[in-house]
Design a protein around this motif. Structure first.
Motif, PDB file in Angstrom:
ATOM      1  N   TYR A 106     149.025  40.774   4.454  1.00  0.00           N
ATOM      2  CA  TYR A 106     150.282  40.039   4.298  1.00  0.00           C
ATOM      3  C   TYR A 106     150.077  38.724   3.549  1.00  0.00           C
ATOM      4  O   TYR A 106     151.016  38.175   3.010  1.00  0.00           O
ATOM      5  CB  TYR A 106     150.895  39.730   5.685  1.00  0.00           C
ATOM      6  CG  TYR A 106     151.459  40.949   6.344  1.00  0.00           C
ATOM      7  CD1 TYR A 106     152.791  41.289   6.199  1.00  0.00           C
ATOM      8  CD2 TYR A 106     150.635  41.785   7.085  1.00  0.00           C
ATOM      9  CE1 TYR A 106     153.302  42.430   6.787  1.00  0.00           C
ATOM     10  CE2 TYR A 106     151.130  42.935   7.674  1.00  0.00           C
ATOM     11  CZ  TYR A 106     152.468  43.254   7.523  1.00  0.00           C
ATOM     12  OH  TYR A 106     152.955  44.390   8.095  1.00  0.00           O
ATOM     13  N   ILE A 107     148.842  38.224   3.580  1.00  0.00           N
ATOM     14  CA  ILE A 107     148.569  36.911   2.987  1.00  0.00           C
ATOM     15  C   ILE A 107     148.141  37.033   1.518  1.00  0.00           C
ATOM     16  O   ILE A 107     148.586  36.258   0.671  1.00  0.00           O
ATOM     17  CB  ILE A 107     147.451  36.183   3.780  1.00  0.00           C
ATOM     18  CG1 ILE A 107     147.845  35.988   5.251  1.00  0.00           C
ATOM     19  CG2 ILE A 107     147.071  34.863   3.130  1.00  0.00           C
ATOM     20  CD1 ILE A 107     148.961  35.016   5.485  1.00  0.00           C
ATOM     21  N   LEU A 125     146.125  40.699   9.051  1.00  0.00           N
ATOM     22  CA  LEU A 125     146.699  39.511   8.404  1.00  0.00           C
ATOM     23  C   LEU A 125     146.487  39.428   6.879  1.00  0.00           C
ATOM     24  O   LEU A 125     147.445  39.133   6.152  1.00  0.00           O
ATOM     25  CB  LEU A 125     146.149  38.255   9.101  1.00  0.00           C
ATOM     26  CG  LEU A 125     147.054  37.029   9.158  1.00  0.00           C
ATOM     27  CD1 LEU A 125     148.447  37.362   9.637  1.00  0.00           C
ATOM     28  CD2 LEU A 125     146.419  35.962  10.029  1.00  0.00           C
ATOM     29  N   ILE A 132     152.617  44.202  11.180  1.00  0.00           N
ATOM     30  CA  ILE A 132     152.196  42.897  11.697  1.00  0.00           C
ATOM     31  C   ILE A 132     152.679  42.737  13.145  1.00  0.00           C
ATOM     32  O   ILE A 132     151.966  42.185  13.982  1.00  0.00           O
ATOM     33  CB  ILE A 132     152.681  41.723  10.792  1.00  0.00           C
ATOM     34  CG1 ILE A 132     152.066  40.379  11.197  1.00  0.00           C
ATOM     35  CG2 ILE A 132     154.181  41.549  10.785  1.00  0.00           C
ATOM     36  CD1 ILE A 132     150.705  40.143  10.683  1.00  0.00           C
ATOM     37  N   PHE A 153     153.064  44.684  -0.765  1.00  0.00           N
ATOM     38  CA  PHE A 153     153.255  44.196   0.604  1.00  0.00           C
ATOM     39  C   PHE A 153     153.375  45.370   1.571  1.00  0.00           C
ATOM     40  O   PHE A 153     154.105  46.321   1.277  1.00  0.00           O
ATOM     41  CB  PHE A 153     154.546  43.376   0.680  1.00  0.00           C
ATOM     42  CG  PHE A 153     154.484  42.092  -0.091  1.00  0.00           C
ATOM     43  CD1 PHE A 153     154.133  40.920   0.546  1.00  0.00           C
ATOM     44  CD2 PHE A 153     154.790  42.046  -1.439  1.00  0.00           C
ATOM     45  CE1 PHE A 153     154.089  39.735  -0.164  1.00  0.00           C
ATOM     46  CE2 PHE A 153     154.742  40.867  -2.153  1.00  0.00           C
ATOM     47  CZ  PHE A 153     154.389  39.707  -1.507  1.00  0.00           C
ATOM     48  N   PRO A 154     152.696  45.279   2.725  1.00  0.00           N
ATOM     49  CA  PRO A 154     152.906  46.337   3.712  1.00  0.00           C
ATOM     50  C   PRO A 154     154.245  46.144   4.427  1.00  0.00           C
ATOM     51  O   PRO A 154     154.861  45.087   4.310  1.00  0.00           O
ATOM     52  CB  PRO A 154     151.742  46.156   4.683  1.00  0.00           C
ATOM     53  CG  PRO A 154     151.265  44.764   4.489  1.00  0.00           C
ATOM     54  CD  PRO A 154     151.716  44.290   3.152  1.00  0.00           C
ATOM     55  N   ASN A 192     156.881  45.417   7.447  1.00  0.00           N
ATOM     56  CA  ASN A 192     156.836  44.351   8.456  1.00  0.00           C
ATOM     57  C   ASN A 192     156.394  44.821   9.846  1.00  0.00           C
ATOM     58  O   ASN A 192     155.834  44.045  10.613  1.00  0.00           O
ATOM     59  CB  ASN A 192     158.209  43.688   8.581  1.00  0.00           C
ATOM     60  CG  ASN A 192     158.474  42.754   7.418  1.00  0.00           C
ATOM     61  OD1 ASN A 192     157.582  42.497   6.602  1.00  0.00           O
ATOM     62  ND2 ASN A 192     159.683  42.246   7.331  1.00  0.00           N
TER      63      ASN A 192
END
Lengths: 168, 178
Positions: free
Chosen positions: A139-140, A136, A99, A93-94, A96
């Motif tokens: 994160y998805i 996006l 985003i 995961f990058p 936060n």
């Protein structure tokens, strides 16, 4: 083929189909008007489809507005390029803040246009939307791959849906 | 060991929020921006679900986000359709009229500026009038339900996954079995 790679390819195919529908809506308007009308209806709950705010193909607006189309096509490009930047086997995961940084220009463009201090154009809508769409998938995709693998493991433990496949 | 919190209750709350946001005239225009009301509903579902976790429970997982997003999307689609029918029966096609006034003003402005030919403006206005007439048809209502039953779960799942990525427990992700 690895399970995660299969899921990734299915996702890529679905996103490509979603984007193809956006482009096909105007392309089919003279050949298959019924299909074209269905495609416009399909995208209508998710976009205003205002002519003046949309890109055009063959003189007809595409299925969604410029901002939405930039998000979706940015998403498609990013999904296609994802394996070059991240491993599918162990998705990471990058942070936060990326985003937040990606969504900020779009929010500024919308808000500034709303209060009347700046006129958002097709270009500003497309660029800010593209930025959001490109970020996006990072994160998805990780939770999607992880989540489907977890569901598969749960089903395997119960001898359910994925059981036959595993035993072959 | 205590079990994970009940997903259905959270999905129901989020689904109702999505349904209300997507069907109340004016507020529903938020969905014009890439279904923002719907995928934010997915993020909300994930946030509310995370709040339910207490010490000793199994950890929040991405599969929870998938299931929660799916359930919230389906409930949201049904809620939005029910509220739409209720509004349509009680007040008539209010939202379509609202969109007509907004788009009509925009088209008039474009026509005055010379950016759009006046005959095209008239054609577009006729199309909007036609859509207002069609709004009350049963085929349109059920067609709308069919489309939202596909579209809403897609966006709520995306929203819930995004919510998971933002609110996830801050431990390194497990390597999934290939």
């Amino acid at each position: 083929m690895e399970f995660n790679k299969r899921i990734y390819l299915i996702l890529l195919l679905l996103v490509a189909l979603w984007c193809a529908g956006i482009v096909l809506a105007p392309c089919l308007s003279s050949v298959l008007p019924g299909v074209s009308a269905f495609l416009y209806s399909f995208y209508s709950p998710i976009c205003h489809q205002i002519d003046a705010r949309s890109f055009h193909l063959f003189g007809e607006k595409i299925g969604v507005c410029s901002r939405c189309s930039a998000i979706y096509f940015g998403f498609l490009v990013s999904v296609a390029l994802y394996p070059f930047f991240r491993k599918l086997r162990s998705p990471a995961f990058p942070k936060n803040h990326w985003i937040a940084l990606a969504v900020l220009p779009m929010l500024i463009d919308v808000a500034a246009n709303f209060v009347g201090i700046h006129d958002s154009s097709l270009l500003t809508r497309a660029i800010t939307g593209l930025l959001f769409g490109l970020i996006l998938p990072f994160y998805i995709i990780p939770p999607l791959l992880e989540g489907i693998a977890q569901l598969r493991d749960q089903q395997l433990a119960q001898g359910g849906f994925f059981y036959a496949r595993k035993t072959q | 060991m205590p079990e994970k919190p009940n997903k259905f209750r959270i999905a129901l709350i989020s689904g109702i929020v999505i349904g209300v946001v997507s069907s109340v005239p004016g507020v529903s225009l938020i969905n014009c921006c890439c279904c923002a009301g719907v995928w934010l509903g997915g993020v909300l579902a994930m946030y509310l679900y995370k709040q339910q976790f207490t010490e000793g429970m199994p950890p929040l997982e991405s599969s929870d986000a998938l299931m929660l997003g799916l359930m919230a999307g389906v409930i949201g689609a049904f809620t939005a359709t029910c509220i739409n029918i209720l509004i349509l029966v009680t007040f008539g096609p209010v939202e379509a009229e609202l969109v007509k006034s907004i788009v009509g003003n925009m088209l008039d402005r474009l026509s005055e500026q010379g950016s759009m030919p006046s005959d095209m403006v008239e054609t577009l206005k006729e199309q909007i009038d036609q859509s207002i007439k069609d709004a009350g048809r049963m085929s349109n209502i059920f067609g709308g339900l069919f489309i939202t039953l596909i579209v809403y779960p897609i966006f709520t799942i995306l929203g819930a996954l995004l919510g998971y990525a933002i609110f996830r427990p801050k431990t390194p992700p497990q390597t999934t079995q290939a």
